[in-house]
Design an enzyme around this catalytic site. Structure first.
Site, PDB file in Angstrom:
ATOM      1  N   CYS A 197     -21.340  12.653 -81.929  1.00 48.33           N
ATOM      2  CA  CYS A 197     -20.910  13.311 -80.701  1.00 48.33           C
ATOM      3  C   CYS A 197     -21.425  14.733 -80.613  1.00 48.33           C
ATOM      4  O   CYS A 197     -21.386  15.483 -81.590  1.00 48.33           O
ATOM      5  CB  CYS A 197     -19.386  13.345 -80.622  1.00 48.33           C
ATOM      6  SG  CYS A 197     -18.669  11.737 -80.399  1.00 48.33           S
ATOM      7  N   TYR A 213     -29.083   5.254 -85.815  1.00 50.83           N
ATOM      8  CA  TYR A 213     -27.750   5.273 -85.194  1.00 50.83           C
ATOM      9  C   TYR A 213     -27.766   6.378 -84.147  1.00 50.83           C
ATOM     10  O   TYR A 213     -28.194   7.501 -84.433  1.00 50.83           O
ATOM     11  CB  TYR A 213     -26.680   5.554 -86.264  1.00 50.83           C
ATOM     12  CG  TYR A 213     -25.261   5.605 -85.726  1.00 50.83           C
ATOM     13  CD1 TYR A 213     -24.798   4.683 -84.799  1.00 50.83           C
ATOM     14  CD2 TYR A 213     -24.371   6.589 -86.165  1.00 50.83           C
ATOM     15  CE1 TYR A 213     -23.500   4.731 -84.320  1.00 50.83           C
ATOM     16  CE2 TYR A 213     -23.066   6.637 -85.698  1.00 50.83           C
ATOM     17  CZ  TYR A 213     -22.627   5.709 -84.769  1.00 50.83           C
ATOM     18  OH  TYR A 213     -21.344   5.760 -84.298  1.00 50.83           O
ATOM     19  N   MET A 242     -24.058   7.108 -77.508  1.00 53.11           N
ATOM     20  CA  MET A 242     -24.350   6.428 -76.247  1.00 53.11           C
ATOM     21  C   MET A 242     -24.646   7.429 -75.129  1.00 53.11           C
ATOM     22  O   MET A 242     -25.074   7.035 -74.046  1.00 53.11           O
ATOM     23  CB  MET A 242     -23.185   5.510 -75.872  1.00 53.11           C
ATOM     24  CG  MET A 242     -23.027   4.342 -76.831  1.00 53.11           C
ATOM     25  SD  MET A 242     -24.522   3.367 -76.992  1.00 53.11           S
ATOM     26  CE  MET A 242     -24.497   2.517 -75.432  1.00 53.11           C
ATOM     27  N   ARG A 274     -29.440  -0.969 -63.165  1.00 52.38           N
ATOM     28  CA  ARG A 274     -29.699   0.020 -62.118  1.00 52.38           C
ATOM     29  C   ARG A 274     -28.424   0.466 -61.414  1.00 52.38           C
ATOM     30  O   ARG A 274     -28.428   1.393 -60.637  1.00 52.38           O
ATOM     31  CB  ARG A 274     -30.735  -0.504 -61.125  1.00 52.38           C
ATOM     32  CG  ARG A 274     -30.324  -1.702 -60.335  1.00 52.38           C
ATOM     33  CD  ARG A 274     -31.555  -2.421 -59.806  1.00 52.38           C
ATOM     34  NE  ARG A 274     -31.201  -3.713 -59.282  1.00 52.38           N
ATOM     35  CZ  ARG A 274     -30.952  -3.947 -58.003  1.00 52.38           C
ATOM     36  NH1 ARG A 274     -31.016  -2.976 -57.137  1.00 52.38           N
ATOM     37  NH2 ARG A 274     -30.632  -5.150 -57.592  1.00 52.38           N
ATOM     38  N   GLU A 285      -9.244  20.728-103.615  1.00 57.86           N
ATOM     39  CA  GLU A 285      -8.701  20.154-104.849  1.00 57.86           C
ATOM     40  C   GLU A 285      -8.618  18.621-104.769  1.00 57.86           C
ATOM     41  O   GLU A 285      -8.745  17.933-105.781  1.00 57.86           O
ATOM     42  CB  GLU A 285      -7.304  20.732-105.066  1.00 57.86           C
ATOM     43  CG  GLU A 285      -6.724  20.472-106.435  1.00 57.86           C
ATOM     44  CD  GLU A 285      -5.350  21.114-106.558  1.00 57.86           C
ATOM     45  OE1 GLU A 285      -5.252  22.356-106.505  1.00 57.86           O
ATOM     46  OE2 GLU A 285      -4.374  20.368-106.677  1.00 57.86           O
TER      47      GLU A 285
HETATM   48  P1  XMP Z   1     -18.044   7.279 -85.242  1.00 60.21           P
HETATM   49  O1  XMP Z   1     -17.550   8.545 -85.860  1.00 60.21           O
HETATM   50  O2  XMP Z   1     -17.322   6.073 -85.711  1.00 60.21           O
HETATM   51  O3  XMP Z   1     -17.741   7.429 -83.670  1.00 60.21           O
HETATM   52  O4  XMP Z   1     -19.521   7.154 -85.395  1.00 60.21           O
HETATM   53  C1  XMP Z   1     -17.978   6.415 -82.730  1.00 60.21           C
HETATM   54  C2  XMP Z   1     -17.404   6.805 -81.363  1.00 60.21           C
HETATM   55  O5  XMP Z   1     -18.082   7.965 -80.844  1.00 60.21           O
HETATM   56  C3  XMP Z   1     -18.024   7.947 -79.418  1.00 60.21           C
HETATM   57  N1  XMP Z   1     -19.380   8.134 -78.898  1.00 60.21           N
HETATM   58  C4  XMP Z   1     -19.850   9.296 -78.411  1.00 60.21           C
HETATM   59  N2  XMP Z   1     -19.250  10.483 -78.225  1.00 60.21           N
HETATM   60  N3  XMP Z   1     -21.292  11.364 -77.410  1.00 60.21           N
HETATM   61  C5  XMP Z   1     -19.981  11.523 -77.687  1.00 60.21           C
HETATM   62  O6  XMP Z   1     -19.451  12.631 -77.492  1.00 60.21           O
HETATM   63  C6  XMP Z   1     -21.966  10.195 -77.559  1.00 60.21           C
HETATM   64  O7  XMP Z   1     -23.156  10.089 -77.295  1.00 60.21           O
HETATM   65  C7  XMP Z   1     -21.192   9.105 -78.086  1.00 60.21           C
HETATM   66  N4  XMP Z   1     -21.514   7.816 -78.351  1.00 60.21           N
HETATM   67  C8  XMP Z   1     -20.375   7.249 -78.862  1.00 60.21           C
HETATM   68  C9  XMP Z   1     -17.437   6.603 -79.014  1.00 60.21           C
HETATM   69  O8  XMP Z   1     -16.079   6.808 -78.676  1.00 60.21           O
HETATM   70  C10 XMP Z   1     -17.611   5.777 -80.270  1.00 60.21           C
HETATM   71  O9  XMP Z   1     -16.714   4.708 -80.343  1.00 60.21           O
END
Ligand code: XMP
Length: 431
Positions: free
Chosen positions: A257, A341, A344, A358, A422
């Site tokens: 994120c 990885y 989105m 689209r 710790e």
């Molecule tokens: P983890 O920590 O398991 O998180 O890799 C997965 C979750 O992250 C969210 N997600 C995003 N959040 N920008 C964001 O701010 C993104 O591009 C993005 N892509 C996914 C989403 O809730 C996912 O389940």
């Protein structure tokens, strides 16, 4: 006079520890089952995130066989996403489809031939319903298969895998939708999807909530709404979109994120669970509308903290991204294996979405996610086994024999920065 705009302090997983409590059962008897939605029980309370480097039919089928669930991503056309759901429904629900089993008396030649035909590098040896051992083929790279066999053994010793099935005995599967895409939701519903998981970064938006209300009325599948982070967000969602069957919470805690950086906005997942719980308790709905803790889950310890805080399941992207069954292909860098990885809302994922659909809504001009690599880690069955065993241990420490009891009896305590240091391995050279 206006008050201070600073409304409080938000807690994240690393700020707290699980407080040990009096246990009445052994960890191996702890019932870790949870829920993705009101009607969707999970023997292992874990869901894979709807992301285009993570969840397609293959991971979703494996997770459902193992008692968890996958959420098919939506970076594809409606027809393609429907086909992914149908594919899961057509897969064998048996966990043995993941790895062959052998009877103790089976002649080696016939076992070898079966494994050769199945392209498998190992089998688990089962006698009277108990896994007695693992048979590894000689001269075959059994690394991935050995990991799967070991994971299956751990699952049998802990929770005994109980597949996540629909009413017809087929594997259960969830799929992601935008709250604005009622057409996609209806197509997935007709294809037999079990749960629709709403997939927007900030659901607490009038237009999105009114559209969601319409979507919920149009489908028979249960709908999990998200993402949310605040008590007000949950209250507004439940009052506008009646009939929502679960809440996906956590804003900008995910490993990929960028929202917290580019927009400065975040509700760390642990805090989002606490906020959602407080809203649900106010309405007398905690336990009836499940909370799914999404983002930032690194290990069973984080998952246990989320459950104790009030969640019924956790959702993870990164924990599954490096697995064999995740969507992205393996890449080799400097002799080591990795898998791509990406968030989105990263540049690459957003471009793929507009190309595939689209009708997708280009809501934001900036990237809110990063693209990277995670180490390859073998089969996702290993992740499920680690989660199952780790959650049993953690709830055992908390003195709880089930998730519901963890809500009542479980305690979390804040730790200082020195306490955090710790807790981790320290003062040794790690091998
Ligand atoms: P983890 O920590 O398991 O998180 O890799 C997965 C979750 O992250 C969210 N997600 C995003 N959040 N920008 C964001 O701010 C993104 O591009 C993005 N892509 C996914 C989403 O809730 C996912 O389940």
């Amino acid at each position: 006079m206006p008050g201070s705009p600073v409304v409080g302090e938000f807690l994240s997983f690393d700020d707290v520890v699980v407080v040990p409590g009096l246990a009445s059962v052994e960890p191996s008897s702890v019932d870790i089952s949870g829920r993705l939605s009101a009607g969707r029980r999970l023997a292992v309370p874990v869901a894979s995130a709807p992301m285009d480097t993570v969840t397609g039919w293959r991971l979703a089928a494996l997770l459902a066989r193992a008692g968890a669930i996958g959420v098919i991503h939506r970076n594809m056309s409606v027809d393609e996403q429907v086909a992914e759901v149908r594919r899961v429904k057509n897969e064998s629900p048996s966990i043995w489809a993941e790895i062959p089993k052998a009877g103790p008396g089976e002649p080696l030649a016939s076992l070898e031939m079966r494994l050769e035909e199945a392209g498998a590098g190992a089998a688990v040896v089962v006698d009277g319903g108990v896994i007695r051992g693992v048979y590894l083929r000689r001269g075959v790279d059994a690394g991935y298969w050995a990991g799967k066999a070991e994971a299956l053994r751990v699952l049998y010793e802990t929770v005994r895998p109980e597949p996540t099935l629909d009413d017809y005995g087929r594997l259960a599967v969830a799929a992601a939708v935008s709250p604005f895409d009622v057409g996609r939701a209806k197509a997935l519903d007709e294809a037999g999807v079990d749960v629709l998981v709403v997939d927007v970064a900030h659901l607490h938006n009038r237009e999105a909530l009114h559209s969601l209300a319409r979507l919920v009325r149009e489908v028979s599948a249960e709908v999990v709404a998200g993402n949310l982070g605040t008590r007000e967000g949950v209250l507004d969602t439940l009052s506008i979109a009646e009939g929502v069957a679960g809440l996906r919470v956590g804003i900008s805690s995910g490993s990929i994120c960028l929202t917290g950086e580019v927009a400065g906005a975040s509700v760390p997942t642990l805090q989002a669970v606490l906020n959602a719980r407080s809203a649900l308790e106010e309405l007398g709905l905690h336990g009836r509308v499940p909370i799914v803790a999404d983002g930032g889950i690194r290990n069973p310890g984080d998952a246990a903290k989320a459950l104790i805080a009030g969640a019924s399941a956790v959702m993870g992207g990164r924990i599954f991204a490096g697995t064999e069954e995740a969507l992205a292909p393996k890449v080799s860098v400097g002799g080591r294996l990795y898998k791509p990885y990406r968030g989105m809302a990263s540049r690459g994922a957003m471009a793929a979405r507009y190309a595939a659909d689209r009708y997708s809504k280009p809501s934001k001009a900036i990237e809110e996610g990063v693209e990277g690599l995670v180490p390859y880690r073998g089969s996702a069955l290993g992740v499920v086994a680690e989660m199952a065993a780790g959650l049993q241990a953690a709830l055992g420490y908390a003195g709880a024999s089930s998730v519901r009891e963890a809500w009542e009896k479980g305690r979390l305590a804040r730790v200082t920065a020195s306490g955090r240091a710790e807790i981790r391995p320290h003062d040794v050279i790690l091998g």
